[in-house]
Structure formats: C-alpha cells, structure tokens
Design an enzyme around this catalytic site. Sequence first.
Site: not given
Length: 472
Positions: A194, A367
């Site tokens: 990610d 995130h």
Amino acid sequence: MAEKKHKLKVIPLGGLGEIGKNTTVIEYNNHIIVIDCGMAFPGDEMLGIDIVIPDMTYLIKNKEKVKGIILTHGHEDHIGSIPYFLKKLNIPIYGTKLTLGLVENKLLEHKIEDVSLNPIKAGETFNLGCFKITPVRVNHSIPDAVAFAINTPIGTIVHTGDFKIDYTPINEEVIDLGKFADIGRKGVLLALSDSTNVERPGFTESEKTIGRKFMDIFKNCDTRIIVASFASNIHRLQQVIDAAVDNKRKVAISGRSMINAIKVSLELGYLNAPEGTIINVNELKSLKDDEIVILTTGSQGEPMSALTRMANNDHRKIQIKAGDLVVISANPIPGNEVTVSRVINMLYEKGARVLYDALTQVHVSGHARRDELKLMLTLLKPKFFIPVHGEYRHLVQHAKLANELGIPIDNTVIGSNGDVIELTSKSMLKNNTVTSGNILVDGLGVDRKSTRLNSRSGGCWEYRPSGQKTSF
C-alpha cells in the site's frame, strides 16, 4: 518439473496511478486468482456517473483459469465491483466474516444468487489452484482486514492490502508483525504494498485518538450533532456510538450504505450499541436537540448522498438548521476536494457549525505512513517489489523508499493498470499489456468506458462512447 518453467504474472487491473478500483491478477500457468475487486468514485468530468469499475475483459477471456477472488477487506474500493463482475463471471469469493457480510449485502441488492462465499481467518491457510494462501491480520479503518502471503510454484509473494500499524486498535487485535517477520525469514520473492500515505513521515495516529476527540466534542455541545463518515469505517462508527451513549444521545442513521453497513456489523458482532441507542430517523421529532446524533453518508460530497441532500434542502426527513454541529470525519479522496468544499459552504450558509480536518483533527487515516512502510519492507525483505494502491507519484516515492532500504532499483517495477509483470525466481520485468481501464456505471447500468489500448508502442488511453448501453 516442467511446470517450473512457467513465469508468474502479476497484472494490475486497477489501483495503480489512482486511488481506488483496487484489483490485481496473479497468474501462473493455467491458474489465476484475483486480489480484491474494487470501485472508484467518478471524477468531476463524469457527469451522471455513479461509480467507476475496472475493465475485466482479460478475466472474462480467461474465465476457465480463474479459481477465485480473495478479498483483503470490506471497503468499497476493494469490493465495490464484485456484483458487476459476478454478472459476467460467477466464481468463488474468499474473505473474512465481516468482509463477506458486506459482500453478501451487495449481492442481495443486485439480486445475485448462488455465489460461493467462503469464510477465511487470519493464520488459516487455504488452497486455490496452485496457490497456497495465508491471510495475515493487519490494522485498517475496518475490522477483519488481512494481507495475503501467497505461496506460488516459484516463491512467496506478499500483498499487504491496505494497512497501518496501530498499537491500540479499537478491537484490540494488533497487526501480526510476528507473522510478517516469520514470512520474511523464510524468504519473500515479491512484495506488493500500500502506497497511499508514503509522502507522510512518521506513523499514522491510532484510531483511538479520534474517540477521545469525539468525547470532547459531544460533551461540550448542546445542539444536534451530525457526523458524516465512510459507511464501512466501522471503527469510526463505533466511536461515534460510544460518544453518543456516554452523553445520553440517541443515534439515527441516514444513507442507504450507512444503514446497510451498520445492520451487517451489528448482526455479526463487529459493532456494539446498547439496546435503544440506534433509532429510526422518524423518531427524531420526539427528541430534544441535545439528545440527537445523526450518522450519515456524504463525507466525500457525493451528489446523491444524505449529507449533500441535507445541505441542498433536498432530504425528505432531515433539514439542516442554524446551530447544528456537522462533523465531517474523513479526508477528501483526491479528486473530491471541490465537491466536499461545496457541501461545507452550503452547510455554513444554512447556519451550521462545521468541523473538518482542516480545522481540528476529526479523522485519522487507515493507511501506513513512511516509517510503517519501512518496517513492513524491513520485516519482509523481498527480493522484488511493486508499489500498489496510489497515484503515480505515490508509487515513485514508495519505490525510492524501498531502494533506500536496500532493494535494488532494478528489482522494483512502477506499474500501470494493464501491465503484465512477469517474474521468475531471478528476474522481474514488464512484458506486454492487457486491456484495462474504466467502466463507467450510471443508475441504469454500464454506460461508457475509458480503455487502455493493448499497444506496446504507447499504452495510451481512449475515452469513447460504447455506442450501445450494456445491461448487467
């Protein structure tokens, strides 16, 4: 032994060079698995479009090879395309309990039946074709999120999914760093990770910091409180409910996706609310303003969302009135800044007070930032690396970060949707492209598409009407 001569193919169909639409194909010989099947929000230029989904032409053409879809978590940018895909190709789906609960709700809405939904658990290995797959627990802004360690005939690949490292998560289930370290010690051929927050230094704040903020906001407010968030951010919704209970407020739900997400999460035990806390919107008229919290969709300024309709005086049951406190507990996804700003302005015009992240911290990301990304790569120690889930600049920065940690630049590929990235135990390179791009979905079905041409010379993009509407 002959099978060992085949190359492993990684083919991103979405999520590279963009935020959302995350879909990655892993292929070896006659075996294909798909990691996630997501959607994206339409851009400002896509008038009348509800969602954007990836072009699945390659998978439909190779349907006899596809063994299943494995899902990292239940956010729309990872599961939102599933109903449209299943109408073309019905294959098994594998996900954790909450993820499958959210998928099942989508299938009911689309009247899709006879789908094989297979529950998986972090740490429990399962097989799909020639792939041996182990889910690994990660932290994100939704429960039951996992990464995948995939054992292939030429080595292990790890796809992190969306993740952060939260030492005090809401559900007390910390990311399994020990498992990642163990996988790294055994050897990782390829990591896909990610990239969303790679530009931000340090570590992402714990979700619990927002819970404390909500408690302060609710305690000092004597008007109605309206909180807009992503419907699938279950941890955030739990903290809103906790703050409401602590301050003797009832919680009404507005917005179809919010209602559905809360219903599923309550039924499966991922969301807790004392009996009588959650009420129907019709019951608001019997309560005082300081007894009310409204949880709503619309944190991204979507034109048909509940919050936008409130701001437009277009909501059938809830009108914004002077003094209302509106909390937008999400950051705009890149491309949505203008629509969010427009909604905030309309709320102010109606006399509401508005809290959003530019004024005070009412949102933390799900995130990983740079130091968390460094830790993940350090634990995995992959031979090859492909940054995923981000705009092009995010992918470039993540590749540079990997290089700083000792992964040679020649062992890193910055890909684009539609690239065919081939691996052996000793090499990784782009080789060819497949059809990819955007399928634009309006309320009536699939309308137009923007497709990446299968061209070695340019890999250009074309936006064109399809000529005839295709019904799913």
